[in-house]
Design a protein around this motif. Sequence first.
Motif, PDB file in Angstrom:
ATOM      1  N   ASP A   1       0.832  -1.202   0.000  1.00 21.12           N
ATOM      2  CA  ASP A   1       0.000   0.000   0.000  1.00 21.12           C
ATOM      3  C   ASP A   1       0.870   1.256   0.000  1.00 21.12           C
ATOM      4  N   GLY A   2       1.912   1.230  -0.815  1.00 17.69           N
ATOM      5  CA  GLY A   2       2.779   2.402  -0.913  1.00 17.69           C
ATOM      6  C   GLY A   2       3.490   2.708   0.380  1.00 17.69           C
ATOM      7  N   LYS A   3       3.173   3.835   0.986  1.00 16.33           N
ATOM      8  CA  LYS A   3       3.848   4.259   2.216  1.00 16.33           C
ATOM      9  C   LYS A   3       3.286   3.588   3.465  1.00 16.33           C
ATOM     10  N   HIS A   4       2.252   2.772   3.319  1.00 19.52           N
ATOM     11  CA  HIS A   4       1.605   2.158   4.480  1.00 19.52           C
ATOM     12  C   HIS A   4       1.494   0.646   4.316  1.00 19.52           C
ATOM     13  N   ASP A   5       2.588  -0.007   3.876  1.00 21.85           N
ATOM     14  CA  ASP A   5       2.579  -1.453   3.696  1.00 21.85           C
ATOM     15  C   ASP A   5       2.242  -2.153   5.011  1.00 21.85           C
ATOM     16  N   ARG A   6       1.666  -3.355   4.874  1.00 19.50           N
ATOM     17  CA  ARG A   6       1.318  -4.166   6.047  1.00 19.50           C
ATOM     18  C   ARG A   6       1.753  -5.598   5.788  1.00 19.50           C
ATOM     19  N   LEU A   7       1.838  -6.382   6.865  1.00 16.04           N
ATOM     20  CA  LEU A   7       2.321  -7.745   6.756  1.00 16.04           C
ATOM     21  C   LEU A   7       1.662  -8.607   7.822  1.00 16.04           C
ATOM     22  N   GLY A   8       1.413  -9.866   7.521  1.00 18.63           N
ATOM     23  CA  GLY A   8       0.894 -10.836   8.487  1.00 18.63           C
ATOM     24  C   GLY A   8       1.648 -12.141   8.321  1.00 18.63           C
ATOM     25  N   TYR A   9       1.604 -13.000   9.341  1.00 22.68           N
ATOM     26  CA  TYR A   9       2.353 -14.256   9.269  1.00 22.68           C
ATOM     27  C   TYR A   9       1.573 -15.372   9.954  1.00 22.68           C
ATOM     28  N   SER A  10       1.831 -16.589   9.470  1.00 19.28           N
ATOM     29  CA  SER A  10       1.063 -17.753   9.894  1.00 19.28           C
ATOM     30  C   SER A  10       1.268 -18.104  11.363  1.00 19.28           C
ATOM     31  N   TRP A  11       2.389 -17.745  11.933  1.00 16.93           N
ATOM     32  CA  TRP A  11       2.643 -18.115  13.322  1.00 16.93           C
ATOM     33  C   TRP A  11       1.979 -17.182  14.333  1.00 16.93           C
ATOM     34  N   LEU A  12       1.105 -16.299  13.860  1.00 21.91           N
ATOM     35  CA  LEU A  12       0.301 -15.470  14.755  1.00 21.91           C
ATOM     36  C   LEU A  12      -0.544 -16.356  15.675  1.00 21.91           C
TER      37      LEU A  12
ATOM     38  N   GLY B   1       8.999   4.504   6.129  1.00 26.58           N
ATOM     39  CA  GLY B   1      10.268   4.718   5.444  1.00 26.58           C
ATOM     40  C   GLY B   1      11.047   3.450   5.170  1.00 26.58           C
ATOM     41  N   THR B   2      10.586   2.280   5.673  1.00 24.11           N
ATOM     42  CA  THR B   2      11.346   1.051   5.435  1.00 24.11           C
ATOM     43  C   THR B   2      10.677   0.125   4.435  1.00 24.11           C
ATOM     44  N   GLY B   3       9.401   0.285   4.183  1.00 20.74           N
ATOM     45  CA  GLY B   3       8.667  -0.658   3.334  1.00 20.74           C
ATOM     46  C   GLY B   3       8.842  -0.378   1.864  1.00 20.74           C
ATOM     47  N   ASP B   4       9.269  -1.409   1.140  1.00 15.33           N
ATOM     48  CA  ASP B   4       9.318  -1.275  -0.305  1.00 15.33           C
ATOM     49  C   ASP B   4       8.813  -2.557  -0.956  1.00 15.33           C
ATOM     50  N   PHE B   5       7.744  -3.128  -0.395  1.00 19.74           N
ATOM     51  CA  PHE B   5       7.159  -4.325  -0.975  1.00 19.74           C
ATOM     52  C   PHE B   5       6.576  -3.988  -2.340  1.00 19.74           C
ATOM     53  N   HIS B   6       6.694  -4.952  -3.261  1.00 14.53           N
ATOM     54  CA  HIS B   6       6.110  -4.801  -4.591  1.00 14.53           C
ATOM     55  C   HIS B   6       5.372  -6.088  -4.920  1.00 14.53           C
ATOM     56  N   VAL B   7       4.071  -5.984  -5.118  1.00 13.12           N
ATOM     57  CA  VAL B   7       3.245  -7.127  -5.475  1.00 13.12           C
ATOM     58  C   VAL B   7       2.851  -6.993  -6.937  1.00 13.12           C
ATOM     59  N   LEU B   8       3.168  -8.017  -7.716  1.00 12.31           N
ATOM     60  CA  LEU B   8       2.745  -8.076  -9.104  1.00 12.31           C
ATOM     61  C   LEU B   8       1.502  -8.947  -9.138  1.00 12.31           C
ATOM     62  N   PRO B   9       0.329  -8.382  -9.482  1.00 13.46           N
ATOM     63  CA  PRO B   9      -0.915  -9.155  -9.456  1.00 13.46           C
ATOM     64  C   PRO B   9      -0.852 -10.382 -10.345  1.00 13.46           C
ATOM     65  N   TRP B  10      -1.425 -11.450  -9.866  1.00 10.25           N
ATOM     66  CA  TRP B  10      -1.440 -12.742 -10.537  1.00 10.25           C
ATOM     67  C   TRP B  10      -2.204 -12.666 -11.843  1.00 10.25           C
ATOM     68  N   LYS B  11      -1.613 -13.172 -12.890  1.00 11.76           N
ATOM     69  CA  LYS B  11      -2.258 -13.286 -14.209  1.00 11.76           C
ATOM     70  C   LYS B  11      -2.354 -14.762 -14.523  1.00 11.76           C
ATOM     71  N   PHE B  12      -3.561 -15.293 -14.497  1.00 11.26           N
ATOM     72  CA  PHE B  12      -3.758 -16.703 -14.811  1.00 11.26           C
ATOM     73  C   PHE B  12      -4.819 -16.846 -15.890  1.00 11.26           C
ATOM     74  N   ASP B  13      -4.860 -18.016 -16.485  1.00  8.56           N
ATOM     75  CA  ASP B  13      -5.826 -18.286 -17.545  1.00  8.56           C
ATOM     76  C   ASP B  13      -7.090 -18.855 -16.931  1.00  8.56           C
ATOM     77  N   TYR B  14      -8.221 -18.232 -17.230  1.00  4.19           N
ATOM     78  CA  TYR B  14      -9.508 -18.760 -16.767  1.00  4.19           C
ATOM     79  C   TYR B  14      -9.840 -20.006 -17.583  1.00  4.19           C
ATOM     80  N   PRO B  15     -10.434 -21.011 -16.938  1.00  2.43           N
ATOM     81  CA  PRO B  15     -10.832 -22.199 -17.689  1.00  2.43           C
ATOM     82  C   PRO B  15     -11.915 -21.853 -18.712  1.00  2.43           C
ATOM     83  N   LYS B  16     -11.865 -22.530 -19.852  1.00  2.00           N
ATOM     84  CA  LYS B  16     -12.882 -22.305 -20.890  1.00  2.00           C
ATOM     85  C   LYS B  16     -14.093 -23.162 -20.563  1.00  2.00           C
ATOM     86  N   GLU B  17     -15.264 -22.591 -20.769  1.00  2.00           N
ATOM     87  CA  GLU B  17     -16.501 -23.318 -20.465  1.00  2.00           C
ATOM     88  C   GLU B  17     -17.046 -24.002 -21.670  1.00  2.00           C
TER      89      GLU B  17
END
Length: 181
Positions: free
Chosen positions: A130-141, A165-181
Amino acid sequence: MNRRTKTAALAAALLITAGAAGSAVASGDGKGAPREAAALTGSAELYRPAGDDITFTFDAHLAAKDRNDPLKATGTFRYSHYKNGEGGSATVEVDCLATGGKVATVTGIVVETDVPGLKDKRVGVSVHDDGKHDRLGYSWLASDPTKDQVPPCNSAAPYERVTPGTGDFHVLPWKFDYPKE
């Protein structure tokens, strides 16, 4: 045109050019190859007013050819948590990566650690880029990763704040092929 209008036109042209360049990079390698299907990269420190030193670093990728199978993701992520000279760290080999918009969930098997009982266990992390307000969670919570098995592609919601000032996460949104009906 007056100076203010010229400046606004130049700024708009630069923004359009930068946007087009960014789209070209995100869409492939510039040589016709498709872009990767998903990615999570970057690093940040978590915000802890008590003085804990907690850092996460990601280099996780899903190749274009594997776009329909997030279990074929590759890469690593690392995390560490220290306070008053005590704590531990882990290096994790990615075994799943799923992204949607600016959110990513990545899991993997711990391949290197100084935490007893953690090696060869699966852990998961989620990130909200989220730009300047990145967040994070982890399974061991909510579970002990040395005792409980985390399923692939699972983690807690990104509830932790990143130190400004420390967060520089970059998420590239998933591009997948939808199944054909």
